[in-house]
Enzyme design. Structure first.
Site, short mmCIF file in Angstrom:
data_model
loop_
_atom_site.label_atom_id
_atom_site.label_comp_id
_atom_site.label_asym_id
_atom_site.label_seq_id
_atom_site.Cartn_x
_atom_site.Cartn_y
_atom_site.Cartn_z
N LYS A 120 -31.44 65.33 54.28
CA LYS A 120 -32.87 65.61 54.30
C LYS A 120 -33.18 66.63 53.21
CE LYS A 120 -36.69 66.84 57.30
NZ LYS A 120 -37.42 67.37 56.16
N ASP A 179 -15.44 85.39 13.96
CA ASP A 179 -14.09 85.00 14.37
C ASP A 179 -14.00 83.49 14.52
OD1 ASP A 179 -11.53 84.98 15.27
OD2 ASP A 179 -12.05 85.47 17.33
#
Length: 626
Positions: free
Chosen positions: A34, A542
């Site tokens: 539900k 990096d």
DNA sequence: GGGAGCA
DNA sequence: TGCTCCCAACGCTGT
DNA sequence: ACAGCG
């Protein structure tokens, strides 16, 4: 029997379920989740799409995304078509957020409606088929209608069960044969409840029927009474937060007439004070109250008296227990130390069940990024505040056998492919989830991730600058890139690639090119210098980080840092000087998804393959020429 | 968080 | 029964 | 080979 014509003036009143405290259990019944939303009937003919609410209100103009989606479906051979279902804001497979859909339903400004329709669309969850090809099916049995829905869903490729991460706005409910399985699913995913349907039943218009029975997924709290409202009969509820009495809500329903009169007499006779509106009483009467969930910190949704707690002292009714009571999990999920504090943010604790609730709330958006990737977690067995932490890759002996694993280089990695496993990791206090760029067993990456990590938070603006510069380059190359916070102090750019096509050597060519372009354009801001002492206060690109065997924080993973940061997908429009990384935490991200949707929702729908191939051949040519 | 090994 | 320990480990690069 | 970096 009456026939309702599509496009006619007849208002179709839906069949309604009857509320029961427990679901019938037999082979004559099927069970559905539900969803908490607007009950609605969808009527489609060759010219119009109508969404009609329970009280006959026209909803299609308020939720235009549904009609737009339907218009793109090939429905010709099924028209006129009429579907019964629930209009929802979907959180996960078994949960919808009623407040979000209600809020949407109140919007009137066209520009706002279309913005919401675009970023956080509502969905129509189909659970019944009333007409197809103009044929009335309401007198067919539920099991026959169910078969036809399933069939229709397969032809139209509509998702079943519902999935908020799927772009389809019409989705199908799952029908369970096994009651316990349905209940387990709803409790696991924090849903509203289930509806039991009798397989032989017909669809009866406008009728509250006992062929459909709804059962709620109640939470229960122990609390004491502080007042009685003379006007409306509501009883105020509270618990102890330390020595202080804190209001948690009020309740009126659920008492028998007899119990109600006992309760009201008890309060009146023992009242310590009385004014125009209330009788007040010192903490003494303890009761258990059922509710669906808590909103605005101290209001209960659908509160109901469930039982007297005659053996309980008010001192035992604490705020800590109230917090824990809000989050129920099935017995199959073992949770230890539910109240263990894991983060402390400005004096406010985040306890373990709240962390598990975070994982459950974001799971539909988090799990796709974990799927089939070798997982490295960072575990904080005493919370983020403690120094002790460790990396974990190998499956420990005590891990449940249901967790899928993958052997790689002598390590039995665990794969986190489902919510049960995610919650197990949560209970293990894995606070960070890191994965490589390729799927388990593959050697080629399915994405490029660029880490933009400033030397310290003061230099965060460098990450913004780098991100915006990279975005410019990506736009000019016609490559789709995504941006997220790292959850710590930087930003990360994600570039999805088709799986198993490009090698790390090739992606490396691209990141090298990008890095060199950035440092030559802004040598004072960015550097690729490996030695820290030579970097000054420049942002270290990096990009070497992007290779096999390296890992990166997964989107929606929390971080074990003091502010409970989350690696949060962002929209590019948000990347600017006003961006504050501390705004993206396990406290804020679930609501952010509700308000703005997931900024990575197109991640696996974009195809950067052809353009990336072109860029690569250009770079390769450049290399051979030089 | 939880097991294993150890006193 | 309570204590301590373990729980990852790779690749790139400059010297 | 090894330190330094993530």
């Amino acid at each position: 029997m009456s026939i309702t014509y599509c496009g006619g003036t007849n208002k179709m009143k839906p069949m309604l379920p009857t509320y029961y405290p427990e679901a019938p259990k037999s082979t004559d019944w099927r069970y559905e989740v539900k969803y908490d939303g607007f009950r609605a009937i969808l009527t489609i003919d060759a010219h119009t799409v109508k969404i009609t609410s329970r009280n006959g209100k026209e909803l299609s103009s308020l939720f235009p995304e549904i009609s737009t989606f339907i218009n793109d479906l090939d429905l010709k051979s099924f028209l006129p078509l009429q579907l019964d279902g629930e209009l929802v804001w979907l959180t996960n497979e078994a949960k919808a957020d009623f407040f979000e859909v209600q809020w949407r339903g109140r919007l009137r400004k066209q520009s706002l409606i279309s913005e919401k329709a675009n970023f956080t669309p509502c969905r129509f969850i189909v659970f019944d088929l009333l007409r197809i090809n103009g044929n009335d099916l309401t007198t067919n049995s539920m099991s026959e209608r169910r078969k036809m829905i399933k069939n229709l869903g397969e032809i139209l490729e509509l998702p079943m069960p519902p999935n908020p991460n799927d772009k389809a706005l019409i989705q199908l409910i799952e029908s369970y044969v096994d009651l316990d399985k349905a209940i387990n699913k709803v409790i696991l995913l924090d849903g509203e409840g289930i509806v039991a349907k009798e397989i032989q039943s017909t669809w009866q218009e406008g009728k509250r029927s006992t062929s459909w029975i709804k059962v709620k997924n109640w939470r229960a709290v122990s609390c004491f009474i502080t007042a009685l409202n003379k006007e409306n009969g509501y009883v105020s509820l509270a618990v102890y937060k330390g020595n202080e009495i804190t209001k948690i809500g009020s309740v009126k329903n659920g008492l028998s007439a007899h119990d109600k009169s006992i309760l009201h007499e008890l309060i009146k006779q023992n009242a310590s004070e009385e004014d125009e509106q209330f009788f007040y009483i010192h903490p003494s009467i303890c009761i258990e109250v059922q509710f669906l969930h808590v909103y605005e910190e101290n209001e209960l949704r659908e509160p109901q008296f469930s039982q007297w707690l005659l053996q309980t002292s008010p001192n035992e009714c604490t705020w800590e227990k109230f917090v824990i009571s809000q989050f129920t999990f099935p017995d199959s999920i073992q949770i230890s130390s539910r109240d263990k504090p894991l983060w402390i943010i400005d004096d406010k604790q985040v306890i373990k069940v709240e962390y598990l609730q975070y994982l459950r709330e974001v799971s539909a958006f988090f799990l796709p990024f974990l799927k089939d990737k070798l997982l490295t977690t960072i575990r904080y067995p005493h919370g983020s505040m403690d120094n002790e932490k460790f990396f974990q890759k190998n499956k420990p002996d005590y891990a449940p056998a249901s967790i899928k694993t993958f052997w790689d280089e002598g390590i039995e990695y665990m794969l986190c492919n489902d919510i049960e496993t995610l919650l197990w990791f949560g209970n293990q206090l894995a606070l960070e989830f890191h994965t490589p760029f390729q799927k388990a067993g593959k050697v080629k990456p399915d994405e490029i991730v660029l880490d933009l990590d400033p030397p310290s938070i003061e230099f965060f603006s460098l990450a913004i600058k780098a991100a915006l510069e990279i975005k410019k380059v990506m736009d000019s190359l016609n490559i789709q890139a995504f941006v997220k916070t790292s959850g710590n102090k930087g930003l990360q750019i994600h570039i999805p690639l088709p799986e198993d096509i490009f090698s790390y050597q090739e992606t490396r060519m691209f990141t090298d090119f990008l890095g060199h372009y950035l440092i030559s354009s802004y040598p004072d801001d960015f550097t690729m210098e490996r030695l820290k002492k030579n970097r000054q206060n420049r942002l270290y690109l990096d990009f070497v980080q992007h290779s096999e065997g390296k890992t990166i924080i997964v989107p929606y993973s929390p971080r074990g840092n003091p502010f409970a940061g989350v690696a949060t997908p962002l929209y590019w429009e948000e990347v600017g000087e006003r961006l504050q990384l501390k705004d993206f935490t396990i406290e804020t991200v679930p609501n952010r998804i509700k308000r703005l949707g997931c900024a990575f929702k197109d991640y696996r729908h974009v195809n950067n393959g052809p353009t990336f191939l072109e860029v690569l051949s250009f770079l390769k040519q450049k290399k051979t020429n030089s």
